[in-house]
Design an enzyme around this catalytic site. Sequence first.
Site, PDB file in Angstrom:
ATOM      1  N   TYR A   1       3.472   2.701  -0.684  1.00 36.66           N
ATOM      2  CA  TYR A   1       2.553   3.230  -1.501  1.00 36.66           C
ATOM      3  C   TYR A   1       1.600   4.186  -0.961  1.00 36.66           C
ATOM      4  CZ  TYR A   1      -1.558   3.235  -5.088  1.00 36.66           C
ATOM      5  OH  TYR A   1      -2.462   3.621  -5.894  1.00 36.66           O
TER       6      TYR A   1
ATOM      7  N   LYS B   1     -10.055   2.944   4.417  1.00 32.97           N
ATOM      8  CA  LYS B   1     -10.575   1.520   4.807  1.00 32.97           C
ATOM      9  C   LYS B   1     -11.535   1.354   5.866  1.00 32.97           C
ATOM     10  CE  LYS B   1      -6.510  -0.198   2.140  1.00 32.97           C
ATOM     11  NZ  LYS B   1      -7.268  -0.159   0.704  1.00 32.97           N
TER      12      LYS B   1
ATOM     13  N   ASP C   1       0.987   6.938   7.074  1.00 27.15           N
ATOM     14  CA  ASP C   1      -0.045   6.639   6.168  1.00 27.15           C
ATOM     15  C   ASP C   1      -0.471   5.493   7.041  1.00 27.15           C
ATOM     16  OD1 ASP C   1      -1.576   5.483   4.318  1.00 27.15           O
ATOM     17  OD2 ASP C   1      -0.299   5.631   2.834  1.00 27.15           O
TER      18      ASP C   1
END
Length: 474
Positions: A191, A314, A286
């Site tokens: 994702y 994050k 990613d």
Amino acid sequence: MAGAAAAAAAAAVASGISIRTVSAPKASRAPRARSVVRAAISVGEKAYTVHKSEEIFNAAKELMPGGVNSPVRAFKSVGGQPIVFDSVKGSHMWDVDGNEYIDYVGSWGPAIIGHADDTVNAALIETLKKGTSFGAPCALENVLAQMVISAVPSIEMVRFVNSGTEACMGALRLVRAFTGREKILKFEGCYHGHADSFLVKAGSGVATLGLPDSPGVPKGATVGTLTAPYNDAEAVKKLFEDNKGEIAAVFLEPVVGNAGFIPPTPAFLNALREVTKQDGALLVFDEVMTGFRLAYGGAQEYFGITPDVTTLGKIIGGGLPVGAYGGRKDIMEMVAPAGPMYQAGTLSGNPLAMTAGIHTLKRLMEPGTYEYLDKVTGELVQGILDAGAKTGHEMCGGHIRGMFGFFFASGPVYNFDDAKKSDTAKFGRFHRGMLEEGVYLAPSQFEAGFTSLAHTPQDIEKTVEAAEKVLRRI
């Protein structure tokens, strides 16, 4: 509108906020929904109640789609209603009913030094006095940028944004601009945010046709998206042969976290680095989840593979909304205003996010950080797997430093198809049981878990004991 007003009032009252509203007629009030999670559960001598959570969530469903602002929070894959939280500290969370949980979600990764860290909070308070957002340069951007560039092997220049999705969107436009190519290759189960080009259904026959995985995404946005099974280097080579000179980049999570925890095989990342170099394509890691979590330099430091472009999020915001993309200088100089590829953001690099990121990374630089994460996470995963073996459940799992996962399957799990063989119904029962025992896990079999420097040996011991208790009764 009357229903929405009543819902807003209920949510506010349950949250301790005083507002005035005109009550809707009784006939228009929605009946109280039944929850799959019991409102009062006796666990030993402790009463586990979720009355307030239910009240707030029922009100939320009148105000927000599905009652949430991000789909996985709705507990659709584990059953029952979500827990509504009130406060966090260290490795623990407290819900609006006063229940305490050991937390292994960590706000989906950022809380690597623990929730509401005192040092970070104190720095945020001082920064807050100066303002929350300038919409103009601030010196803190330089500080965090230098820290990121010094840490991450692939990054020579960086652009801060406001989320992992935004970082991946920027990286996608960048690789296309730099290479002059339009096709990208991603992996089933990986994702990269909800940008149109990434929303291609993984693991199905239509994936190879580039059909979108969500209504509202036009076919034209995804026809250039190729997919392959994770850990399958031969499938990647075949796609490059069939699309020679047309693929701008390969995007992947170097360790999958959005199909559960799935690490790469030893040869997989090397094969991707080789095939992209041979074809003139770029390799994009990613590292929104893995960045600063597997090692201070991320997965690329841990595995010794340097991509061309990296996306982050994050942890570099220390709990505040943030993202970043970076890479080689010649690639990043394509980004406006240095180059012609446009991307912008009013809140990008805001002083609060920069402050939280700086102080979080400072803590991660301390000696023994990643050794401790590896120790506690290893004990946690091994303890849960041992509990599964004792109680007769087929389970497999693993960890790297502060990231982990397990499946209710015999394993091994190399890709999304393997992950889908997991007994998701059993995971749902396990998840609900762990809530009752005071342990908060990601509400999906297909999400990685996270530990923090705030997790103690006692936290791990209590969690393993809870897991064995739950596994015996499901």
